[in-house]
Design a protein around this motif. Structure first.
Motif, PDB file in Angstrom:
ATOM      1  N   GLY A  28      32.111  18.616  28.831  1.00  0.00           N
ATOM      2  CA  GLY A  28      31.211  17.854  29.684  1.00  0.00           C
ATOM      3  C   GLY A  28      30.050  17.201  28.966  1.00  0.00           C
ATOM      4  N   ASP A  29      29.905  17.454  27.666  1.00  0.00           N
ATOM      5  CA  ASP A  29      28.786  16.889  26.905  1.00  0.00           C
ATOM      6  C   ASP A  29      29.207  15.563  26.288  1.00  0.00           C
ATOM      7  N   HIS A  30      28.661  14.477  26.833  1.00  0.00           N
ATOM      8  CA  HIS A  30      28.968  13.144  26.309  1.00  0.00           C
ATOM      9  C   HIS A  30      27.699  12.439  25.824  1.00  0.00           C
ATOM     10  N   GLY A  31      26.680  13.249  25.549  1.00  0.00           N
ATOM     11  CA  GLY A  31      25.451  12.703  24.992  1.00  0.00           C
ATOM     12  C   GLY A  31      24.465  12.170  26.012  1.00  0.00           C
ATOM     13  N   PHE A  32      24.868  12.087  27.273  1.00  0.00           N
ATOM     14  CA  PHE A  32      23.976  11.549  28.300  1.00  0.00           C
ATOM     15  C   PHE A  32      23.078  12.668  28.840  1.00  0.00           C
ATOM     16  N   GLY A  33      21.784  12.514  28.618  1.00  0.00           N
ATOM     17  CA  GLY A  33      20.838  13.526  29.083  1.00  0.00           C
ATOM     18  C   GLY A  33      20.778  14.764  28.215  1.00  0.00           C
ATOM     19  N   ALA A  34      21.350  14.683  27.007  1.00  0.00           N
ATOM     20  CA  ALA A  34      21.353  15.853  26.121  1.00  0.00           C
ATOM     21  C   ALA A  34      19.942  16.247  25.703  1.00  0.00           C
ATOM     22  N   GLU A  60      36.149   5.556  30.846  1.00  0.00           N
ATOM     23  CA  GLU A  60      37.180   6.591  30.729  1.00  0.00           C
ATOM     24  C   GLU A  60      37.838   6.564  29.355  1.00  0.00           C
ATOM     25  N   GLY A  61      37.966   5.382  28.793  1.00  0.00           N
ATOM     26  CA  GLY A  61      38.536   5.282  27.449  1.00  0.00           C
ATOM     27  C   GLY A  61      37.659   5.961  26.411  1.00  0.00           C
ATOM     28  N   LEU A  62      36.366   5.729  26.500  1.00  0.00           N
ATOM     29  CA  LEU A  62      35.432   6.371  25.572  1.00  0.00           C
ATOM     30  C   LEU A  62      35.411   7.887  25.782  1.00  0.00           C
ATOM     31  N   ARG A  63      35.474   8.300  27.038  1.00  0.00           N
ATOM     32  CA  ARG A  63      35.459   9.742  27.325  1.00  0.00           C
ATOM     33  C   ARG A  63      36.720  10.427  26.814  1.00  0.00           C
ATOM     34  N   SER A  64      37.875   9.769  26.975  1.00  0.00           N
ATOM     35  CA  SER A  64      39.133  10.375  26.534  1.00  0.00           C
ATOM     36  C   SER A  64      39.163  10.568  25.021  1.00  0.00           C
ATOM     37  N   ARG A  65      38.488   9.675  24.280  1.00  0.00           N
ATOM     38  CA  ARG A  65      38.440   9.836  22.822  1.00  0.00           C
ATOM     39  C   ARG A  65      37.724  11.126  22.442  1.00  0.00           C
ATOM     40  N   ILE A  66      36.771  11.511  23.259  1.00  0.00           N
ATOM     41  CA  ILE A  66      36.031  12.746  22.989  1.00  0.00           C
ATOM     42  C   ILE A  66      36.829  13.961  23.451  1.00  0.00           C
ATOM     43  N   VAL A  67      37.379  13.868  24.665  1.00  0.00           N
ATOM     44  CA  VAL A  67      38.085  15.006  25.256  1.00  0.00           C
ATOM     45  C   VAL A  67      39.332  15.374  24.458  1.00  0.00           C
TER      46      VAL A  67
END
Length: 221
Positions: A166-172, A149-156
């Motif tokens: 919703g794009d966090h590089g997983f499955g891109a 969640e910490g890594l995701r919040s840095r992006i959001v």
């Protein structure tokens, strides 16, 4: 002769008074007819709930937007200066977690537990198993969630204008080489599965709590 002129003057004056309202009525009649003939502006209805008005914030620009917001949450968020992209991010995150949850709910019963010593005595009923997990394992789960969640919040919350919700590089890589229409279709499919999974995991929880089974997948936990 003077009497005749006075009589003619009075007649003309009476005719002008009588003619004025008629002329006004004649001038206004087309306007009245046009107003009467103008159709009333139709209220735009929600595509998902036709008996409700379409929420003004849901203009159809986002993938999967069918105007479903019976509580008016989107309108409130916009009025408070919020961003609907954050709401879509939350929907995707909850939906992805729900998809994992539906699988994890029945996986141990159908395919077996983890090959670990601490898992041997844990119930196959997920509602009971959550209270039987050792504190060490729960700690590892909590730390993993916090890091993710910490890594995701840095992006959001980066305020990056190029950020795709919703794009966090997983499955891109699965979207590479696809057209814009194909990418939109894939996003719609994911969103549909997310929404279905959120409803499904709720139903699975209540069915297991009430009956102790998930027929036809699981007869008895």
């Amino acid at each position: 002769a003077m009497c005749a002129r006075r009589t003619q003057h009075n007649c003309n004056k009476m005719l002008s008074l009588v003619g004025s309202p008629l002329s006004l009525a004649g001038a206004s009649a087309p306007g009245v007819a046009m107003r009467a003939g103008t159709p009333a502006m139709a209220v735009e209805r929600s595509a998902s709930i036709p008996f409700l008005k379409k929420p003004p914030a849901l203009d159809g620009s986002m993938v999967g937007d069918v105007g479903f917001d019976p509580l008016g949450i989107s309108t409130t968020i916009i009025e408070l200066g919020g961003d609907l992209r954050y709401v879509r991010e939350a929907e995707l995150m909850h939906g992805r977690q729900a998809m994992l949850a539906t699988v994890g709910f029945v996986f141990p019963k159908l395919f077996g537990k983890l090959p670990a010593e601490w898992a041997k005595d844990i119930s196959l009923n997920p509602l009971e198993a959550q209270y039987q997990i050792p504190p060490v394992a729960l700690g590892q789960i909590a730390i993993s969630i916090a890091i993710a969640e910490g890594l995701r919040s840095r992006i959001v919350f980066s305020n990056d204008p190029d950020y795709v919700v919703g794009d966090h590089g997983f499955g891109a890589g699965m979207l590479k080489g696809k057209s814009e229409a194909q990418v939109k279709d894939m996003k719609m499919k994911e969103l549909a599965h997310c929404r279905l999974a959120m409803v499904a995991i709720t139903g699975m929880f209540f069915q297991t709590a009430i009956t102790g089974s998930l027929y036809p997948l699981v007869d008895k936990f």
